[in-house]
Design an enzyme around this catalytic site. Structure first.
Site, PDB file in Angstrom:
ATOM      1  N   TRP A 198      29.119  48.633  54.055  1.00 19.98           N
ATOM      2  CA  TRP A 198      29.061  48.747  55.511  1.00 19.98           C
ATOM      3  C   TRP A 198      29.622  47.510  56.198  1.00 19.98           C
ATOM      4  O   TRP A 198      29.879  47.519  57.410  1.00 19.98           O
ATOM      5  CB  TRP A 198      27.618  48.976  55.958  1.00 19.98           C
ATOM      6  N   GLU A 241      17.884  43.356  53.130  1.00 26.45           N
ATOM      7  CA  GLU A 241      17.661  43.813  51.763  1.00 26.45           C
ATOM      8  C   GLU A 241      16.365  43.276  51.166  1.00 26.45           C
ATOM      9  O   GLU A 241      16.089  43.505  49.985  1.00 26.45           O
ATOM     10  CB  GLU A 241      18.863  43.434  50.901  1.00 26.45           C
ATOM     11  N   LYS A 277      16.005  38.680  54.600  1.00 25.31           N
ATOM     12  CA  LYS A 277      17.165  38.151  53.879  1.00 25.31           C
ATOM     13  C   LYS A 277      18.321  37.869  54.830  1.00 25.31           C
ATOM     14  O   LYS A 277      19.001  36.850  54.729  1.00 25.31           O
ATOM     15  CB  LYS A 277      17.615  39.142  52.802  1.00 25.31           C
TER      16      LYS A 277
END
Length: 784
Positions: free
Chosen positions: A361, A488, A592
């Site tokens: 992405w 993530e 993250k």
């Protein structure tokens, strides 16, 4: 990691003044040349020593089985990995029977220069052989931005102080020995010698090899032709076998004489074309290159880049490192997409094999905004590639029990390549990221034909997925549960705010596009009931909010999680995913990479009733101390929001971190290829952060402000057929329409119309003073 300055800080070049074999692999990535179709890593001409040999053709990959401890329905069965195709860079040299190898003899001097204006990599070195013969070697390398299949090298050798016999071997080499891939041994086996020979030729000064991949069945052809200029009695000979073709040039040189070899290399691949057709294809590309000649290729390259820099350059006064870095970034992002032409833009471009050569992405969210504003044709081609993969995405959605299309988290040719479904399959936001790029492209270009032919189909199929993935609860609120957002360190969560907002925009954009193109909608089977259902879901999307804290939640319930034990985490335990189980990360408040903060960047211009300036400031202050930036995608987004909330020095630090990600090897993995999204993010941090640029259906908006460390920022962008230059100083912004009809924009909320030849200046207000947010211990912005 590059622990000391490896490259001279210069505005238009990246120069390495000495050779450090300890960071050779990193320099190979930095000095990579590409055009989006052909990629050559910056390996030394002689091939050895090397960190990671790399010659790539966009889309050429091999298949390998994916590893699972336990099988499950819907798990992807086959992985895709980019392969090193036939290497046409190699030019070996023997000096009085001694191989030119920098590990032996004495290296007197060595300099390599990536020239960002000319689009070439130049090398000059002086070397004394173990036997005492000293030679000077010069080479210039390019991958053509105008002739898609072509790369070329000009190679010169001259003796420094004595009569010298030299032998130059120009080669095509297939199935080179590579460092083994980490992890799954089955992948290593699949990728060992992936090219099966079909044809080899060496005739006069022309070489050709044709191979086919063992599992993916792709045919690859590479051919080379040469122009040789040397003293009398210079001789040539050629030979070939299944994995090598070689031209050997021999000459005896007196001091002052030179042997020069110009090598033209043509590349091609296909999943369907025959061996003779592929041979003819590369021979035709060689003929076109020979027609231009070496100097013609140089002239074409410079002309192409002159045009690019005229419309895309960013000028930064006050920070020489960022000035160099943003031009380095623009150059490499251009290389990644300029001639990709309905192929993916991988996360590493064609600079290395990191991430197995996959596209994520990253392309739509980070890379395409830059290309849309500077090179819109390349952005359109990247989205057309997504359209070509729709059949596979529809099959994947059906497999998952959903309607529409489920685009992959990571891929080369369109199928899902992630074996870890919580971070792969569940990251459905990639659908909305693609839709968002479609909308941004059309808004910025007014390209109605693209919207009809490509955009509507992408918007419809992505909207269908959201309508089937989400559900209305008993109160009519629309929820999208069990998904993974950009962060993530959170997975399979309910109502991720970024995902919900992007899905909302996707649903509304699909309904609006179908209204504008009813015939196209009818072809796709969209009726009024379906379109109305999209609007109903969009208007009812749930956005998790903690009333007590006054902040939006990254996902439902996130703010009630236990905070990560930052105080108990050592500096050497970052990145966290290498030292702690995902199980623990998933259930704690630790981020993250920008997620909720990314939502404020991508959606703030569209839904200001969700994120007003005060809400943005509160959200940013809450998430900043939780965000550890274990991803290269984070710093640029945090820079934009830091600038927007008035933390200009913090924004400057984050901009530098994004800009120097590869030049300083901050993530310790530049050896595997450059971070194309972070490079694009450098532009975003400057243009959207300090320039305050945003666009939506209402047009262009600017809220420029500069940190104390910058004296001036200037950039150019294309919008609706116009070329607009923006120049910002600490107290004033000037808007100059370089070409096109009058343009109305907004400067700090005030409407302003600019006309060609009549620059319009406005004062820049001081930012509101806010309390500086904290960062996690040991994870403040990179310091220089």
């Amino acid at each position: 990691m590059i622990t000391q300055r490896a490259y001279a800080v210069e505005p238009w070049t990246v120069r390495e003044r000495s050779l450090d074999l300890g960071v050779l692999a990193q320099s190979e990535s930095v000095f990579a040349l590409s055009n989006g179709h052909v990629g050559w890593r910056g390996n030394l001409d002689e091939g050895e020593p090397h960190g990671l040999p790399g010659s790539y053709l966009n889309g050429v990959h091999e298949l390998h089985p994916l590893p699972y401890a336990e099988a499950g329905y819907g798990y992807p069965e086959s992985g895709q990995t980019v392969i090193n195709v036939t290497n046409g860079k190699v030019i070996r040299l023997l000096v009085d029977d001694e191989p030119f190898d920098l590990r032996y003899g004495r290296l007197v001097s060595h300099e390599r220069t990536l020239d960002l204006r000319r689009g070439v990599l130049e090398r000059v070195c002086e070397w004394t052989s173990p036997a005492g013969s000293t030679v000077r070697v010069r080479s210039t390398r390019l991958v053509s931005l105008t002739q898609r299949a072509v790369a070329a090298v000009a190679y010169e050798v001259e003796p420094v102080d004595s009569r010298t016999r030299v032998v130059v071997q120009s080669e095509l080499v297939a199935n080179e020995s590579l460092p083994g891939p980490d992890g799954d041994p089955r992948a290593a086996r699949a990728l060992k010698s992936p090219l099966e020979p079909e044809e080899d030729l060496a005739k006069d000064r022309r070489l050709r090899l044709v191979h086919r991949t063992r599992r993916s069945g792709l045919r690859v052809a590479v051919a080379a032709d040469h122009v040789v200029d040397g003293p009398e009695r210079t001789t040539t000979g050629c030979e070939s076998n299944v994995d090598m073709a070689r031209l050997t040039v021999t000459a005896v040189l007196e001091p002052g004489q030179r042997l020069r070899v110009e090598k033209l290399v043509a590349h091609g691949w296909s999943a369907t074309r025959s061996r003779p057709a592929m041979s003819d294809q590369v021979e035709a590309a060689l003929a076109a290159a020979a027609h231009s000649g070496w100097q013609g290729l140089l002239d074409e390259q410079r002309s192409f880049l002159d045009d690019f820099w005229d419309r895309a350059d960013v000028e930064v006064d006050g920070d020489e490192e960022i000035q160099q870095a943003v031009r380095f970034a623009l150059f490499h992002v251009l290389q990644a997409g300029a001639r990709a032409e309905r192929r993916a833009i991988p996360a590493k471009g064609l600079t290395g094999s990191g991430y197995d050569g996959h596209a994520f992405w990253d392309t739509e969210v980070f890379v395409l905004p830059l290309l849309i504003a500077t090179t819109p044709d390349a952005a359109a081609e990247a989205l057309r590639w997504r359209q070509t993969t729709l059949p596979v995405a529809r099959e994947r959605a059906t497999q998952l029990g959903l309607r529409g299309a489920a685009f992959p988290w990571r891929t080369i040719e369109g199928s899902e390549g992630s074996a870890y479904w919580p971070a792969g399959t569940a990251a459905f936001h990639v659908n909305a990221d693609i839709a968002d790029a479609v909308v941004r492209y059309v808004q910025a270009t007014g390209d109605e034909r693209f919207e009809r032919d490509t955009g509507v189909e992408l918007l419809v199929e992505t909207a269908r997925l959201w309508r089937s993935l989400g559900h209305h609860d008993g109160r009519g609120v629309f929820h999208i549960d069990g998904v993974t957002g950009p962060d993530e360190y959170s997975a399979v969560a309910d109502d991720n705010t970024y995902t919900n907002l992007m899905a909302r925009a996707n649903l509304l954009a699909a309904a609006d596009a179908c209204k504008r193109h009813p015939d196209r909608a009818a072809e796709l089977g969209v009726d009024e009931e379906e379109s109305a259902g999209w609007r109903d879901a969009a208007e009812a999307v749930h956005l998790p909010y903690n009333d007590e804290l006054g902040v939006h939640e990254q996902h439902a319930g996130f703010t009630r999680y236990q905070r990560w034990d930052f105080a108990g985490t050592r500096a050497d335990q970052y990145p966290l995913m290498l030292h702690f189980p995902y199980f623990d990360l998933y259930r704690k408040q630790v981020v993250k990479q920008a997620d909720l903060v990314l939502a404020m960047h991508t959606r703030a211009a569209y839904f200001e009733e969700v994120f007003d300036e005060e809400q943005i400031a509160r959200n940013f202050a809450y998430y900043e101390p939780l965000t550890v930036r274990d991803s290269s995608l984070s710093a640029c987004v945090q820079a934009v929001l830091a600038a927007r909330t008035g933390h200009l020095d913090l924004a400057h630090a984050y901009t530098a971190e994004a800009a120097l990600m590869d030049l300083a090897d901050l993530e310790h993995n530049t050896r595997d290829g450059l971070h194309i999204a972070s490079l694009a993010g450098t532009w975003t941090a400057l243009v959207a952060g300090f320039g305050g640029m945003r666009w939506d259906e209402g047009g262009l908006r600017f809220t420029p402000r500069l940190p104390a460390g910058l004296g001036r920022l200037a950039f150019t962008l294309r919008f609706l057929g116009r070329s607009l230059r923006v120049e910002v100083t600490p107290d004033r912004a000037t808007y100059t329409l370089r070409s096109g009809p009058p343009l109305t924009l907004r400067h700090h909320g005030t409407e302003l119309t600019v006309r060609e030849g009549a620059p319009a200046g406005r004062p820049v207000p001081l930012p509101r003073q806010r309390r500086a947010p904290g960062q996690p211990p040991h994870r403040g912005p990179h310091t220089r």
